[in-house]
Design a protein around this motif. Structure first.
Motif, PDB file in Angstrom:
ATOM      1  N   LEU A   1      47.831  46.905  48.086  1.00 43.48           N
ATOM      2  CA  LEU A   1      48.326  47.534  46.863  1.00 43.48           C
ATOM      3  C   LEU A   1      47.182  47.790  45.890  1.00 43.48           C
ATOM      4  CD1 LEU A   1      50.619  48.528  45.085  1.00 43.48           C
ATOM      5  CD2 LEU A   1      50.983  46.175  44.340  1.00 43.48           C
TER       6      LEU A   1
ATOM      7  N   SER B   1      54.430  44.362  36.385  1.00 43.53           N
ATOM      8  CA  SER B   1      55.214  43.590  37.357  1.00 43.53           C
ATOM      9  C   SER B   1      54.582  42.229  37.614  1.00 43.53           C
ATOM     10  CB  SER B   1      55.331  44.370  38.670  1.00 43.53           C
ATOM     11  OG  SER B   1      56.080  43.650  39.621  1.00 43.53           O
ATOM     12  N   THR B   2      53.255  42.201  37.690  1.00 46.04           N
ATOM     13  CA  THR B   2      52.551  40.947  37.921  1.00 46.04           C
ATOM     14  C   THR B   2      52.701  40.003  36.738  1.00 46.04           C
ATOM     15  OG1 THR B   2      50.920  42.046  39.328  1.00 46.04           O
ATOM     16  CG2 THR B   2      50.311  39.911  38.415  1.00 46.04           C
TER      17      THR B   2
ATOM     18  N   ILE C   1      49.517  40.377  43.560  1.00 47.26           N
ATOM     19  CA  ILE C   1      49.299  41.739  44.055  1.00 47.26           C
ATOM     20  C   ILE C   1      48.592  41.679  45.398  1.00 47.26           C
ATOM     21  CG2 ILE C   1      48.242  43.977  43.592  1.00 47.26           C
ATOM     22  CD1 ILE C   1      48.417  43.434  40.666  1.00 47.26           C
TER      23      ILE C   1
ATOM     24  N   VAL D   1      46.048  51.528  44.640  1.00 49.74           N
ATOM     25  CA  VAL D   1      45.993  51.887  43.222  1.00 49.74           C
ATOM     26  C   VAL D   1      44.623  52.448  42.875  1.00 49.74           C
ATOM     27  CG1 VAL D   1      45.991  50.948  40.874  1.00 49.74           C
ATOM     28  CG2 VAL D   1      47.797  50.312  42.467  1.00 49.74           C
TER      29      VAL D   1
ATOM     30  N   PRO E   1      52.261  48.041  38.489  1.00 48.98           N
ATOM     31  CA  PRO E   1      51.961  46.767  39.156  1.00 48.98           C
ATOM     32  C   PRO E   1      51.414  45.717  38.198  1.00 48.98           C
ATOM     33  CG  PRO E   1      50.356  48.447  39.779  1.00 48.98           C
ATOM     34  CD  PRO E   1      51.461  49.149  39.050  1.00 48.98           C
TER      35      PRO E   1
ATOM     36  N   THR F   1      56.920  49.009  41.866  1.00 46.72           N
ATOM     37  CA  THR F   1      55.523  49.302  42.177  1.00 46.72           C
ATOM     38  C   THR F   1      55.420  50.472  43.145  1.00 46.72           C
ATOM     39  OG1 THR F   1      54.868  47.002  41.813  1.00 46.72           O
ATOM     40  CG2 THR F   1      53.403  48.362  43.151  1.00 46.72           C
ATOM     41  N   ARG F   2      56.266  50.476  44.168  1.00 44.44           N
ATOM     42  CA  ARG F   2      56.284  51.575  45.131  1.00 44.44           C
ATOM     43  C   ARG F   2      56.680  52.882  44.435  1.00 44.44           C
ATOM     44  NH1 ARG F   2      54.136  53.851  49.437  1.00 44.44           N
ATOM     45  NH2 ARG F   2      55.633  54.863  50.809  1.00 44.44           N
TER      46      ARG F   2
ATOM     47  N   LYS G   1      54.135  37.923  40.089  1.00 46.29           N
ATOM     48  CA  LYS G   1      53.942  38.244  41.499  1.00 46.29           C
ATOM     49  C   LYS G   1      52.448  38.458  41.798  1.00 46.29           C
ATOM     50  CE  LYS G   1      58.427  40.455  42.346  1.00 46.29           C
ATOM     51  NZ  LYS G   1      59.106  41.699  42.780  1.00 46.29           N
TER      52      LYS G   1
ATOM     53  N   SER H   1      61.032  49.230  45.400  1.00 45.24           N
ATOM     54  CA  SER H   1      60.445  48.430  44.337  1.00 45.24           C
ATOM     55  C   SER H   1      59.861  49.318  43.237  1.00 45.24           C
ATOM     56  CB  SER H   1      59.332  47.544  44.904  1.00 45.24           C
ATOM     57  OG  SER H   1      58.216  48.341  45.276  1.00 45.24           O
TER      58      SER H   1
ATOM     59  N   SER I   1      49.706  52.237  50.557  1.00 47.75           N
ATOM     60  CA  SER I   1      50.674  51.357  49.897  1.00 47.75           C
ATOM     61  C   SER I   1      51.768  50.898  50.845  1.00 47.75           C
ATOM     62  CB  SER I   1      51.308  52.075  48.694  1.00 47.75           C
ATOM     63  OG  SER I   1      52.156  53.126  49.122  1.00 47.75           O
TER      64      SER I   1
END
Length: 320
Positions: free
Chosen positions: A120, A108-109, A116, A124, A105, A234-235, A114, A232, A277
């Motif tokens: 999420l 990804s951010t 968060i 985490v 994540p 993150t998932r 994106k 995704s 999540s």
């Protein structure tokens, strides 16, 4: 494929990888680090290629390019793990490699800009707490092996991100197969440069290599590549947080290892993080949409009036 089926495939992959620690330990008793990587991924590629040979005939250079990159990333994931296990405990290694759940994540951010979600962030934090309780034994001191395992977690997070991008552009089955071949090729090259390549010299060694090749690699990485097209990154990273849970269960059944009370609490927290999540904030309806619903409601209360213009129009409102 529905997202639920894709997630179940990822969970199955995580079970396979939970078992891989036991087999890697067995394999390293008689083989060098690069040699083990070469055999693991090389045999996995040959097996998958034999089964899906016709599919591979349709491969294009775009897929080959992504496979070369992903194979190199896999090589960069497993090389530090192999060497790291020499100077760190398996508990610390299990925790640090599972830091992938944090790196995904974060990357990804940074890359996709994106935001968060709170659920999420909470999942985490719960996952990392659970992994720590499950795997880390005091005292926790940072060694060279710890740093190598952290590097492996970071590289695997990058692998997950690249797979998510590539899966939308190329044939995922061919991509999953070819990345195995390139990972094995890189392992063979480094084994030739720094080791003396050999085959396992005992039934236990062969059993470890075959399990790593067939179950943990051929099935695992191909299914991961296919499934990530529908969920995704993150998932995916959060589902991979289950790996130490399955590793502990396999260690209990096959090696007689037992979890402490702290370990069971940690396993429960990891499972809870997966549930958290999935909780998503209900999106608010735009104001314009609300105004449109009110106008439609008002329209239902008014009698229909047909004009000459309406009579000359199609049902969709466009001129006939």
């Amino acid at each position: 494929m529905k997202p639920l089926k894709a997630e179940l495939l990822i969970v199955f992959v995580t079970v396979c990888w939970g078992a891989s620690y036991l087999f890697m330990k067995m394999g390293l008793d008689s083989l060098g680090e690069f040699n083990l990587i070469a055999l693991r991924f090389g045999i996995a590629f040959l097996l998958a290629a034999a089964i899906f040979g016709r599919r591979l005939l349709k491969v294009n250079m775009h897929t080959v390019g992504y496979a070369m990159l992903l194979g190199f990333l896999l090589f960069l994931v497993f090389t530090p793990i192999m060497f790291g296990l020499h100077t760190t405990t398996t508990s610390n290694a299990g925790f640090l490699v599972s830091l992938t759940v944090v790196f995904v994540p974060l990357i990804s951010t940074l890359v996709f800009r994106k935001k968060i979600e709170l659920s999420l962030i909470l999942s985490v934090v719960v996952a990392i707490t659970g992994i720590a309780l499950l795997t880390v034994q005091p005292p926790f001191a940072m060694t060279a092996g710890d740093l190598l395992c952290m590097a492996a977690a970071f590289m695997y997070a990058i692998h997950i991100m690249v797979v998510s991008i590539a899966a939308q552009k190329v044939d995922t089955l061919n991509l999953g197969i070819l990345q195995l071949g390139f990972a094995g090729l890189y392992g063979l090259i480094f084994s030739l440069l720094f080791e003396t390549p050999s085959l396992p010299g005992s039934p236990g060694g062969w059993a470890a290599i075959l399990m790593l090749s067939v179950v943990c690699s051929a099935l695992g990485y191909i299914l991961q590549t296919v499934a990530q097209k529908y969920i995704s990154p993150t998932r995916t990273g959060l589902l991979f947080a289950l790996e130490p849970v399955f590793a502990a269960a396999i260690g209990y059944w096959f090696a007689g290892e037992q979890l402490s009370t702290k370990g069971y609490i940690g396993a429960a927290l990891v499972l809870l993080s997966i549930v958290l999540s999935t909780v998503k904030k209900q999106p608010e309806r735009p104001i314009a949409a609300k105004r449109t619903r009110r106008m439609r409601g008002a329209a239902r209360t008014e009698p229909a009036r047909v004009t000459a213009h309406d009579a000359d129009c199609r049902p969709d409102g466009m001129p006939g």
